[in-house]
Each structure stands twice: as C-alpha cells, then as structure tokens.
Design a protein around this motif. Sequence first.
Motif, PDB file in Angstrom:
ATOM      1  N   TYR A  53       0.870  -1.181   0.000  1.00  0.00           N
ATOM      2  CA  TYR A  53       0.000   0.000   0.000  1.00  0.00           C
ATOM      3  C   TYR A  53       0.903   1.226   0.000  1.00  0.00           C
ATOM      4  O   TYR A  53       1.927   1.222   0.690  1.00  0.00           O
ATOM      5  N   PRO A  54       0.584   2.320  -0.704  1.00  0.00           N
ATOM      6  CA  PRO A  54      -0.579   2.494  -1.552  1.00  0.00           C
ATOM      7  C   PRO A  54      -0.319   2.194  -3.038  1.00  0.00           C
ATOM      8  O   PRO A  54      -1.271   2.139  -3.813  1.00  0.00           O
ATOM      9  N   ASP A  55       0.970   2.004  -3.417  1.00  0.00           N
ATOM     10  CA  ASP A  55       1.252   1.919  -4.852  1.00  0.00           C
ATOM     11  C   ASP A  55       0.973   0.558  -5.466  1.00  0.00           C
ATOM     12  O   ASP A  55       1.059   0.393  -6.679  1.00  0.00           O
ATOM     13  N   ARG A  56       0.677  -0.430  -4.580  1.00  0.00           N
ATOM     14  CA  ARG A  56       0.292  -1.769  -5.052  1.00  0.00           C
ATOM     15  C   ARG A  56       1.379  -2.451  -5.867  1.00  0.00           C
ATOM     16  O   ARG A  56       1.086  -3.250  -6.761  1.00  0.00           O
ATOM     17  N   THR A  57       2.625  -2.155  -5.540  1.00  0.00           N
ATOM     18  CA  THR A  57       3.714  -2.928  -6.137  1.00  0.00           C
ATOM     19  C   THR A  57       3.749  -4.298  -5.474  1.00  0.00           C
ATOM     20  O   THR A  57       3.286  -4.475  -4.342  1.00  0.00           O
ATOM     21  N   THR A  58       4.286  -5.254  -6.193  1.00  0.00           N
ATOM     22  CA  THR A  58       4.338  -6.617  -5.671  1.00  0.00           C
ATOM     23  C   THR A  58       5.767  -6.998  -5.313  1.00  0.00           C
ATOM     24  O   THR A  58       6.734  -6.498  -5.895  1.00  0.00           O
ATOM     25  N   LYS A  59       5.856  -7.891  -4.357  1.00  0.00           N
ATOM     26  CA  LYS A  59       7.146  -8.370  -3.897  1.00  0.00           C
ATOM     27  C   LYS A  59       7.023  -9.863  -3.645  1.00  0.00           C
ATOM     28  O   LYS A  59       5.987 -10.326  -3.145  1.00  0.00           O
ATOM     29  N   TYR A  60       8.091 -10.607  -3.979  1.00  0.00           N
ATOM     30  CA  TYR A  60       8.077 -12.055  -3.803  1.00  0.00           C
ATOM     31  C   TYR A  60       9.348 -12.524  -3.112  1.00  0.00           C
ATOM     32  O   TYR A  60      10.429 -11.947  -3.300  1.00  0.00           O
ATOM     33  N   ALA A  61       9.202 -13.592  -2.353  1.00  0.00           N
ATOM     34  CA  ALA A  61      10.382 -14.250  -1.805  1.00  0.00           C
ATOM     35  C   ALA A  61      11.168 -14.896  -2.940  1.00  0.00           C
ATOM     36  O   ALA A  61      10.587 -15.323  -3.944  1.00  0.00           O
ATOM     37  N   ASP A  62      12.470 -14.977  -2.768  1.00  0.00           N
ATOM     38  CA  ASP A  62      13.307 -15.590  -3.801  1.00  0.00           C
ATOM     39  C   ASP A  62      12.857 -17.015  -4.123  1.00  0.00           C
ATOM     40  O   ASP A  62      12.957 -17.465  -5.262  1.00  0.00           O
ATOM     41  N   SER A  63      12.343 -17.702  -3.110  1.00  0.00           N
ATOM     42  CA  SER A  63      11.967 -19.107  -3.272  1.00  0.00           C
ATOM     43  C   SER A  63      10.783 -19.302  -4.207  1.00  0.00           C
ATOM     44  O   SER A  63      10.572 -20.413  -4.706  1.00  0.00           O
ATOM     45  N   VAL A  64       9.994 -18.244  -4.451  1.00  0.00           N
ATOM     46  CA  VAL A  64       8.804 -18.387  -5.304  1.00  0.00           C
ATOM     47  C   VAL A  64       8.809 -17.433  -6.494  1.00  0.00           C
ATOM     48  O   VAL A  64       7.912 -17.505  -7.347  1.00  0.00           O
ATOM     49  N   GLU A  65       9.795 -16.559  -6.566  1.00  0.00           N
ATOM     50  CA  GLU A  65       9.876 -15.574  -7.658  1.00  0.00           C
ATOM     51  C   GLU A  65       9.803 -16.273  -9.009  1.00  0.00           C
ATOM     52  O   GLU A  65      10.497 -17.255  -9.260  1.00  0.00           O
ATOM     53  N   GLY A  66       8.929 -15.780  -9.879  1.00  0.00           N
ATOM     54  CA  GLY A  66       8.788 -16.342 -11.217  1.00  0.00           C
ATOM     55  C   GLY A  66       7.814 -17.498 -11.307  1.00  0.00           C
ATOM     56  O   GLY A  66       7.450 -17.920 -12.412  1.00  0.00           O
ATOM     57  N   ARG A  67       7.382 -18.026 -10.163  1.00  0.00           N
ATOM     58  CA  ARG A  67       6.450 -19.159 -10.177  1.00  0.00           C
ATOM     59  C   ARG A  67       5.109 -18.817  -9.537  1.00  0.00           C
ATOM     60  O   ARG A  67       4.089 -19.419  -9.891  1.00  0.00           O
ATOM     61  N   PHE A  68       5.112 -17.879  -8.598  1.00  0.00           N
ATOM     62  CA  PHE A  68       3.885 -17.483  -7.903  1.00  0.00           C
ATOM     63  C   PHE A  68       3.496 -16.074  -8.338  1.00  0.00           C
ATOM     64  O   PHE A  68       4.371 -15.225  -8.597  1.00  0.00           O
ATOM     65  N   THR A  69       2.190 -15.826  -8.396  1.00  0.00           N
ATOM     66  CA  THR A  69       1.684 -14.501  -8.740  1.00  0.00           C
ATOM     67  C   THR A  69       0.562 -14.112  -7.792  1.00  0.00           C
ATOM     68  O   THR A  69      -0.429 -14.827  -7.687  1.00  0.00           O
ATOM     69  N   ILE A  70       0.745 -12.980  -7.127  1.00  0.00           N
ATOM     70  CA  ILE A  70      -0.300 -12.462  -6.248  1.00  0.00           C
ATOM     71  C   ILE A  70      -1.109 -11.425  -7.011  1.00  0.00           C
ATOM     72  O   ILE A  70      -0.561 -10.650  -7.805  1.00  0.00           O
ATOM     73  N   SER A  71      -2.420 -11.425  -6.789  1.00  0.00           N
ATOM     74  CA  SER A  71      -3.286 -10.455  -7.448  1.00  0.00           C
ATOM     75  C   SER A  71      -4.477 -10.156  -6.549  1.00  0.00           C
ATOM     76  O   SER A  71      -4.708 -10.860  -5.559  1.00  0.00           O
ATOM     77  N   ARG A  72      -5.212  -9.108  -6.902  1.00  0.00           N
ATOM     78  CA  ARG A  72      -6.373  -8.744  -6.098  1.00  0.00           C
ATOM     79  C   ARG A  72      -7.522  -8.354  -7.013  1.00  0.00           C
ATOM     80  O   ARG A  72      -7.306  -7.883  -8.123  1.00  0.00           O
ATOM     81  N   ASP A  73      -8.728  -8.558  -6.523  1.00  0.00           N
ATOM     82  CA  ASP A  73      -9.940  -8.117  -7.207  1.00  0.00           C
ATOM     83  C   ASP A  73     -10.722  -7.286  -6.203  1.00  0.00           C
ATOM     84  O   ASP A  73     -11.377  -7.842  -5.307  1.00  0.00           O
ATOM     85  N   ASN A  74     -10.636  -5.982  -6.339  1.00  0.00           N
ATOM     86  CA  ASN A  74     -11.274  -5.112  -5.354  1.00  0.00           C
ATOM     87  C   ASN A  74     -12.792  -5.246  -5.376  1.00  0.00           C
ATOM     88  O   ASN A  74     -13.442  -5.126  -4.338  1.00  0.00           O
TER      89      ASN A  74
END
Length: 123
Positions: A53-74
């Motif tokens: 918050y507030p810019d809604r940038t995403t961050k991932y752990a190295d262990s899942v980078e490139g394989r997991f994707t977080i998203s939201r539906d407001n």
Amino acid sequence: QLQLVESGGGLVEPGGSLKLSCAASGFTLDNYAIGWFRQAPGKGREEISCINYPDRTTKYADSVEGRFTISRDNAKNTVYQQMDSLMAEGTAIYFCSAVWRGLACVRASIDVWGQGTQVTVSS
C-alpha cells in the motif's frame, strides 16, 4: 469482525499448479497491504508474496519468484495467489494477511490473519 478466509488448497503433484483465494469480510482491502505467508511442518511462518500500500507494487520471496503470482480483485474484495511449478518444499499451510496502510507485509505488523489452507505437493 474482520476476517480473511482462504480456499483453494489441496493435493497437487510436483510441477503442478494451484490457485488460492482469500476473501475479506468486515472490511475492504483497498487500504491494506495484503500478502501470503506459508508455514511448513516444523518451520517458521515465511512471507512469500505481498501487494504493498498504496502503490500496489508486488514483492516475492526468492523461493517463489517467477512461479507465484499475487493479485487482487477489489470488486470481489478478494486476493489470489496463482502457484505454478510447485515443488515438494511448497508443502505448507498458506495464510493470507492484511496490514492497515502497510508499506510491506511484515509479519510483526499484520493486523488480520486468515485461518490457513493446506497445500500438499506430492506424487
């Protein structure tokens, strides 16, 4: 009452995919950083993804980078995590979380936790 309810966990073979959902009730996710943690048997709770918050940038752990994707539906007040190329070490309970106006999903700052959903990666 502020609640997060996860769903979508289950048994998947190595290399497979799952999509987790986390529905919020009692509050709206608009003013929160939201993230996913996981806890494997005998280990601590690990942050794996976050939408800040507030810019809604995403961050991932190295262990899942490139394989997991977080998203939201407001509109649905729901956060998702698409998990691809799952590996055995992905076996864990997965928790979603929310931090009021959080710049990051720091475990110590979490305001709302879900109850968790079990993901088992096994052939």
